[in-house]
Design a protein around this motif. Structure first.
Motif, PDB file in Angstrom:
ATOM      1  N   ALA A 246       0.834  -1.205   0.000  1.00 24.75           N
ATOM      2  CA  ALA A 246       0.000   0.000   0.000  1.00 24.75           C
ATOM      3  C   ALA A 246       0.868   1.255   0.000  1.00 24.75           C
ATOM      4  O   ALA A 246       0.520   2.263  -0.624  1.00 24.75           O
ATOM      5  CB  ALA A 246      -0.922  -0.013   1.213  1.00 24.75           C
ATOM      6  N   VAL A 247       2.007   1.171   0.707  1.00 20.84           N
ATOM      7  CA  VAL A 247       2.923   2.313   0.709  1.00 20.84           C
ATOM      8  C   VAL A 247       3.478   2.529  -0.693  1.00 20.84           C
ATOM      9  O   VAL A 247       3.546   3.661  -1.189  1.00 20.84           O
ATOM     10  CB  VAL A 247       4.063   2.088   1.724  1.00 20.84           C
ATOM     11  CG1 VAL A 247       5.161   3.127   1.546  1.00 20.84           C
ATOM     12  CG2 VAL A 247       3.529   2.127   3.153  1.00 20.84           C
ATOM     13  N   GLU A 248       3.833   1.424  -1.357  1.00 22.05           N
ATOM     14  CA  GLU A 248       4.381   1.537  -2.715  1.00 22.05           C
ATOM     15  C   GLU A 248       3.363   2.152  -3.669  1.00 22.05           C
ATOM     16  O   GLU A 248       3.717   2.882  -4.590  1.00 22.05           O
ATOM     17  CB  GLU A 248       4.802   0.153  -3.221  1.00 22.05           C
ATOM     18  CG  GLU A 248       6.065  -0.385  -2.525  1.00 22.05           C
ATOM     19  CD  GLU A 248       6.321  -1.846  -2.863  1.00 22.05           C
ATOM     20  OE1 GLU A 248       5.565  -2.397  -3.694  1.00 22.05           O
ATOM     21  OE2 GLU A 248       7.257  -2.428  -2.282  1.00 22.05           O
ATOM     22  N   ARG A 249       2.088   1.825  -3.437  1.00 20.18           N
ATOM     23  CA  ARG A 249       1.047   2.383  -4.301  1.00 20.18           C
ATOM     24  C   ARG A 249       0.711   3.822  -3.923  1.00 20.18           C
ATOM     25  O   ARG A 249      -0.084   4.473  -4.599  1.00 20.18           O
ATOM     26  CB  ARG A 249      -0.227   1.537  -4.184  1.00 20.18           C
ATOM     27  CG  ARG A 249      -0.243   0.293  -5.037  1.00 20.18           C
ATOM     28  CD  ARG A 249      -1.627  -0.350  -5.045  1.00 20.18           C
ATOM     29  NE  ARG A 249      -2.064  -0.684  -3.696  1.00 20.18           N
ATOM     30  CZ  ARG A 249      -2.001  -1.909  -3.171  1.00 20.18           C
ATOM     31  NH1 ARG A 249      -1.532  -2.903  -3.880  1.00 20.18           N
ATOM     32  NH2 ARG A 249      -2.413  -2.133  -1.940  1.00 20.18           N
ATOM     33  N   GLY A 250       1.241   4.272  -2.781  1.00 17.93           N
ATOM     34  CA  GLY A 250       0.934   5.621  -2.330  1.00 17.93           C
ATOM     35  C   GLY A 250      -0.354   5.717  -1.525  1.00 17.93           C
ATOM     36  O   GLY A 250      -0.830   6.811  -1.244  1.00 17.93           O
ATOM     37  N   GLU A 251      -0.894   4.573  -1.147  1.00 19.36           N
ATOM     38  CA  GLU A 251      -2.141   4.612  -0.368  1.00 19.36           C
ATOM     39  C   GLU A 251      -1.885   4.906   1.102  1.00 19.36           C
ATOM     40  O   GLU A 251      -2.765   5.370   1.823  1.00 19.36           O
ATOM     41  CB  GLU A 251      -2.883   3.275  -0.507  1.00 19.36           C
ATOM     42  CG  GLU A 251      -3.474   3.045  -1.882  1.00 19.36           C
ATOM     43  CD  GLU A 251      -4.448   1.877  -1.877  1.00 19.36           C
ATOM     44  OE1 GLU A 251      -5.619   2.099  -1.539  1.00 19.36           O
ATOM     45  OE2 GLU A 251      -4.036   0.740  -2.194  1.00 19.36           O
ATOM     46  N   LEU A 252      -0.678   4.544   1.561  1.00 20.39           N
ATOM     47  CA  LEU A 252      -0.328   4.797   2.959  1.00 20.39           C
ATOM     48  C   LEU A 252       0.968   5.604   3.006  1.00 20.39           C
ATOM     49  O   LEU A 252       1.791   5.520   2.087  1.00 20.39           O
ATOM     50  CB  LEU A 252      -0.130   3.479   3.720  1.00 20.39           C
ATOM     51  CG  LEU A 252      -1.386   2.653   4.014  1.00 20.39           C
ATOM     52  CD1 LEU A 252      -1.015   1.376   4.773  1.00 20.39           C
ATOM     53  CD2 LEU A 252      -2.401   3.452   4.814  1.00 20.39           C
ATOM     54  N   ALA A 253       1.134   6.364   4.102  1.00 23.04           N
ATOM     55  CA  ALA A 253       2.361   7.123   4.284  1.00 23.04           C
ATOM     56  C   ALA A 253       3.524   6.173   4.511  1.00 23.04           C
ATOM     57  O   ALA A 253       3.350   5.055   4.989  1.00 23.04           O
ATOM     58  CB  ALA A 253       2.205   8.079   5.462  1.00 23.04           C
ATOM     59  N   ALA A 254       4.718   6.649   4.183  1.00 24.23           N
ATOM     60  CA  ALA A 254       5.897   5.765   4.215  1.00 24.23           C
ATOM     61  C   ALA A 254       6.203   5.250   5.612  1.00 24.23           C
ATOM     62  O   ALA A 254       6.682   4.131   5.784  1.00 24.23           O
ATOM     63  CB  ALA A 254       7.102   6.507   3.658  1.00 24.23           C
ATOM     64  N   GLY A 255       5.928   6.037   6.638  1.00 25.39           N
ATOM     65  CA  GLY A 255       6.350   5.625   7.980  1.00 25.39           C
ATOM     66  C   GLY A 255       5.327   4.801   8.742  1.00 25.39           C
ATOM     67  O   GLY A 255       5.470   4.592   9.932  1.00 25.39           O
TER      68      GLY A 255
END
Lengths: 190, 190
Positions: free
Chosen positions: A133-142
């Motif tokens: 989800a982070v890679e897709r930009g759905e969640l923040a990196a941290g």
DNA sequence: ACACGACGAGACGGATCCGTTCCGTCGTGT
DNA sequence: ACACGACGGAACGGATCCGTCTCGTCGTGT
């Protein structure tokens, strides 16, 4: 040469006995009786109750659940909840898991076995879902992986294994939507 | 006239014994030994292990927790999580509660006792928090009370009583923020 | 075909717990 | 001051389980 059908009968009886009376009351005598087997056949394979249970539990845990990959965080969470709900609905599983978890608080060896059998597996799947989800930009990196697991697994485990109430139609959809929102908030908070 | 100090000693021993060996292995002989009391003193008060435990558990549950009322949903949830975390951190409680919940799956009388002792209390508090948030306009009118309880109680119970990992600094703040967001999403979804 | 050995059954001595019953002591209410 | 009764302790027969050890049977590998 130990007969495999006897070994299987014993393992199966361990599950039934665990579900029926719990780890505390479980006895090798009862397992042998339930399996239609002599006590010696059990002792020929395991030295005592603890290794018997540890081995039986570990044997099941090998069936690793693959991480869902539906292309969206909501889809992944929804599928993950679905699979978990199906597992926790099995009467035997929903009896044994809370029982062993309670016993794990007393017995470090059981705790370690459950750690690798359940916790690590779930943690890995949850982390994979979050990472994608982070890679897709759905969640923040941290976004915190531990908090994410708590948010994903907690409510459903509470509902099915603690409260033990049924899931109304549409419940998993609502829960999945709420969980995804919570995950986004958890990432944004840091 | 039964002596009250003896009754108290027995009740206290029940808690320690439950935490130490669990309901399944708990014996009246062990309780009497731990309490420094004759077995007859126990049987003079309770007919068997089940009523003894039911009575002891019910006696504790009377201490009803008041619903938080901080003026905001986030504040209420944060306080609720704090109080719950404090309760679940007590080693005795975190041993006994999962143990009795697992036993409740086998024993309807224990299930009923826990229902009124824990579940109904939590449900009431959670419902009150949600109701006040609806009145303030923080949540939609149709927000589901059961789902809300699952979202509030699930992650923390999972973390403290299932996974048994410590709470990092700031964890309760992050969890409270995520939970509030989830509650808003749960209300909007219907 | 034969021997090895795992098998079910069950007896064993020892341990623990059940629920009851008996002591002799000690606290309490009147 | 006295009697009633709850007390701790201990023993009771009965039950269950432990872990080991015999049986005689039966399956398996060579």
């Amino acid at each position: 040469m130990l007969r495999e059908d006897v070994t299987d009968a014993i393992r199966s009886a361990v599950f039934d006995e665990l579900a029926a009376v719990g780890y505390g009351r479980m006895s090798i005598e009862g397992i042998a009786r339930r399996a239609g087997v002599g006590k010696a056949a059990v002792y020929r394979r395991w030295r005592s109750k603890l290794p018997l249970v540890l081995d039986t539990v570990s044997a099941v845990a090998v069936q690793g659940m693959p991480a869902p990959d539906t292309g969206s965080l909501l889809g992944d969470v929804r599928l993950l909840l679905e699979v978990t709900a199906r597992a926790l609905r099995h009467p035997v599983a929903s009896q044994i898991i809370p029982d062993l978890l309670a016993e794990a608080a007393r017995n470090p060896e059981i705790a370690a076995a459950l750690q690798t059998a359940l916790r690590d597996t779930q943690r890995g799947i949850s982390a994979a879902v979050v990472r994608k989800a982070v890679e897709r930009g759905e969640l923040a990196a941290g976004t915190d992986a531990d908090l994410s697991l708590d948010l994903i697994a907690g409510p459903l485990y509470w509902r099915l294994a603690v409260i033990r109430s049924p899931l109304p139609k549409g419940y998993l959809d609502s829960l999945a939507a709420a969980t995804v929102t919570a995950l986004k908030a958890a990432g944004a908070a840091r």
